[in-house]
Scaffold this active site. Sequence first.
Site, PDB file in Angstrom:
ATOM      1  N   TYR A   1       0.764  -1.111   0.073  1.00 24.14           N
ATOM      2  CA  TYR A   1      -0.085  -0.097   0.020  1.00 24.14           C
ATOM      3  C   TYR A   1       0.751   1.266  -0.130  1.00 24.14           C
ATOM      4  O   TYR A   1       1.617   1.213   0.855  1.00 24.14           O
ATOM      5  CB  TYR A   1      -0.915  -0.100   1.354  1.00 24.14           C
ATOM      6  CG  TYR A   1      -2.281  -0.715   0.912  1.00 24.14           C
ATOM      7  CD1 TYR A   1      -3.011  -0.550   0.078  1.00 24.14           C
ATOM      8  CD2 TYR A   1      -2.423  -1.761   2.102  1.00 24.14           C
ATOM      9  CE1 TYR A   1      -4.304  -1.082   0.023  1.00 24.14           C
ATOM     10  CE2 TYR A   1      -3.691  -2.480   1.913  1.00 24.14           C
ATOM     11  CZ  TYR A   1      -4.634  -2.250   0.986  1.00 24.14           C
ATOM     12  OH  TYR A   1      -5.877  -2.854   0.691  1.00 24.14           O
TER      13      TYR A   1
ATOM     14  N   THR B   1      -1.164  -2.349  -4.653  1.00 21.10           N
ATOM     15  CA  THR B   1      -2.532  -2.447  -4.763  1.00 21.10           C
ATOM     16  C   THR B   1      -3.277  -0.966  -5.098  1.00 21.10           C
ATOM     17  O   THR B   1      -2.821  -0.205  -4.588  1.00 21.10           O
ATOM     18  CB  THR B   1      -3.348  -2.929  -3.217  1.00 21.10           C
ATOM     19  OG1 THR B   1      -2.737  -4.111  -3.203  1.00 21.10           O
ATOM     20  CG2 THR B   1      -5.038  -2.849  -3.177  1.00 21.10           C
TER      21      THR B   1
HETATM   22  C1  LIG Z   1     -10.125  -9.396   5.550  1.00 15.95           C
HETATM   23  C2  LIG Z   1      -9.511  -8.923   4.282  1.00 15.95           C
HETATM   24  C3  LIG Z   1      -8.229  -8.430   4.092  1.00 15.95           C
HETATM   25  C4  LIG Z   1      -7.583  -8.049   3.150  1.00 15.95           C
HETATM   26  N1  LIG Z   1      -6.488  -7.207   3.030  1.00 15.95           N
HETATM   27  C5  LIG Z   1      -5.856  -6.950   1.889  1.00 15.95           C
HETATM   28  C6  LIG Z   1      -4.670  -6.025   1.857  1.00 15.95           C
HETATM   29  O1  LIG Z   1      -4.202  -5.769   3.140  1.00 15.95           O
HETATM   30  N2  LIG Z   1      -4.216  -5.890   0.950  1.00 15.95           N
HETATM   31  C7  LIG Z   1      -4.547  -6.065  -0.287  1.00 15.95           C
HETATM   32  O2  LIG Z   1      -4.332  -5.814  -1.664  1.00 15.95           O
HETATM   33  N3  LIG Z   1      -5.977  -6.895  -0.458  1.00 15.95           N
HETATM   34  C8  LIG Z   1      -6.579  -7.126   0.892  1.00 15.95           C
HETATM   35  N4  LIG Z   1      -7.780  -7.837   0.597  1.00 15.95           N
HETATM   36  C9  LIG Z   1      -8.179  -8.338  -0.820  1.00 15.95           C
HETATM   37  C10 LIG Z   1      -7.767  -9.681  -0.905  1.00 15.95           C
HETATM   38  O3  LIG Z   1      -6.480  -9.572  -1.399  1.00 15.95           O
HETATM   39  C11 LIG Z   1      -8.456 -10.141  -2.290  1.00 15.95           C
HETATM   40  O4  LIG Z   1      -8.576  -9.243  -3.204  1.00 15.95           O
HETATM   41  C12 LIG Z   1      -9.935 -10.892  -1.994  1.00 15.95           C
HETATM   42  O5  LIG Z   1     -10.053 -11.158  -0.727  1.00 15.95           O
HETATM   43  C13 LIG Z   1     -10.333 -11.993  -2.916  1.00 15.95           C
HETATM   44  O6  LIG Z   1     -11.755 -11.962  -2.675  1.00 15.95           O
HETATM   45  P1  LIG Z   1     -12.277 -13.420  -1.938  1.00 15.95           P
HETATM   46  O7  LIG Z   1     -12.143 -12.974  -0.405  1.00 15.95           O
HETATM   47  O8  LIG Z   1     -13.734 -13.438  -2.274  1.00 15.95           O
HETATM   48  O9  LIG Z   1     -11.416 -14.436  -2.436  1.00 15.95           O
HETATM   49  C14 LIG Z   1      -8.428  -8.276   1.772  1.00 15.95           C
HETATM   50  C15 LIG Z   1      -9.471  -9.007   1.876  1.00 15.95           C
HETATM   51  C16 LIG Z   1     -10.043  -9.456   3.145  1.00 15.95           C
HETATM   52  C17 LIG Z   1     -11.162 -10.322   3.039  1.00 15.95           C
HETATM   53  C1  LIG Z   2      -6.095  -2.660   6.483  1.00 19.49           C
HETATM   54  C2  LIG Z   2      -6.951  -2.633   5.240  1.00 19.49           C
HETATM   55  C3  LIG Z   2      -6.566  -1.733   4.513  1.00 19.49           C
HETATM   56  C4  LIG Z   2      -6.575  -3.911   4.418  1.00 19.49           C
HETATM   57  C5  LIG Z   2      -7.406  -4.045   3.381  1.00 19.49           C
HETATM   58  O1  LIG Z   2      -7.280  -4.099   2.296  1.00 19.49           O
HETATM   59  C6  LIG Z   2      -9.133  -4.724   3.656  1.00 19.49           C
HETATM   60  O2  LIG Z   2      -9.263  -4.700   4.772  1.00 19.49           O
HETATM   61  O3  LIG Z   2      -9.438  -5.056   2.655  1.00 19.49           O
END
Ligand SMILES: Cc1cc2nc3c(=O)[nH]c(=O)nc-3n(C[C@H](O)[C@H](O)[C@H](O)COP(=O)(O)O)c2cc1C
Ligand SMILES: CC(C)CC(=O)C(=O)O
Length: 359
Positions: A143, A169
């Site tokens: 990020y 991202t």
């Molecule tokens: C709890 C949670 C935290 C996430 N944190 C990040 C993150 O820190 N950075 C990021 O690029 N995407 C983050 N994502 C998005 C995931 O990388 C991913 O794009 C997404 O979860 C895919 O969909 P799915 O949960 O249906 O498999 C997060 C998703 C969730 C559910």
């Molecule tokens: C701490 C958040 C910005 C991480 C994230 O990407 C999310 O929760 O979807």
Amino acid sequence: MSGDSPAWVNLHELADAAGPKLSAQAAAYFNGGAGDEHTLAANPADWQRLHLWPRTLAPLDGSHTRTMIGPNAVAHPIWLAPVAYQQLAHPEGEVATAMAAAAQSAGMVLSSQSSVAVEDVANAMRTVADPAGDVAPLWFQLYWQPDRALTLNLIQRAEAAGCSALVLTVDAPVHGVRDCERRAGFSLPAGVRAVHLPHGVAQASTLAPLLQAAPTWHDLNWLREHTRLPIWLKGVLHPADAALARTAGMDGLIVSNHGGRTLDTCVSTAWALPRVADAVQGELPLLVDGGIRRGTDVLKAVALGAQGVLIGRPQVHALACGGALGVARMIRLLRDELAVAMALCGCSDLRHANRDLLA
Ligand SMILES: Cc1cc2nc3c(=O)[nH]c(=O)nc-3n(C[C@H](O)[C@H](O)[C@H](O)COP(=O)(O)O)c2cc1C
Ligand SMILES: CC(C)CC(=O)C(=O)O
């Protein structure tokens, strides 16, 4: 898992099994989507809506799930998406996830909001040798930070720890409108923090500082000059952005809508993937994530032009249910389902999968 029969035999049941293991706040954070959660629902629904078109009597001797993801020859195309704050699911957090990824030869993208340091995650992966000698790459998700020195520090730590790519991202310049988090009053409990960040949390409380810090196409030049690692952009949905990324010299794209957590009612990834694939014409490798819960979904994603997929929520559900073993089992289940789907579609090598597999 308990007794002789596992408590879950697929990723949908895994989500249910994780429920009692998570605090209400953690469940709201992990499971929720943005707004009315239309995109959250559309992601899995649109994979399900696509129909495979089986071929029969094709030679299946020597079938395998090996493929290429960027320059990496991998045992299978199922990788772990960056998911922040995994110690909310299990005290070992990202270390347990990393051990599972290494044991199952799955690539892992570590969140920059990880609750465990990248150095510890990289060490954990190194301690688990895959018996077949397959590699499990560790990539670092970035990020963009308001302070360039901090961004640079993250990049340098990831490089020094042995990460083999950066994933910037680009779909979350601001936090989505997440009613579920607000309803649950989500905040990090004592002991869980974003260990790479000086203040331990990701988000500013007002929009202005976030927008000032948001990267633009112009900043990619700076990023390129400050790392020797390949750079993938995560969160590209529009063919025009895919073309810009190609011009900007990016190394790969992740077609993603952040698991429906940023802009509600935006397009699903199953809808966007073939359009992005058409725009890049094979000149940029693609990964995709969002709602992928079955081996058939993985095969459809590859048929539509992705080299592989990322799995988000099921990894923290599995972590809550069974720590490293739970995550390893989740990856194995999906890989076995993929092998079955390939066999039933007459596909012996994913590198030959294309849109002919879909009706
Ligand atoms: C709890 C949670 C935290 C996430 N944190 C990040 C993150 O820190 N950075 C990021 O690029 N995407 C983050 N994502 C998005 C995931 O990388 C991913 O794009 C997404 O979860 C895919 O969909 P799915 O949960 O249906 O498999 C997060 C998703 C969730 C559910
Ligand atoms: C701490 C958040 C910005 C991480 C994230 O990407 C999310 O929760 O979807």
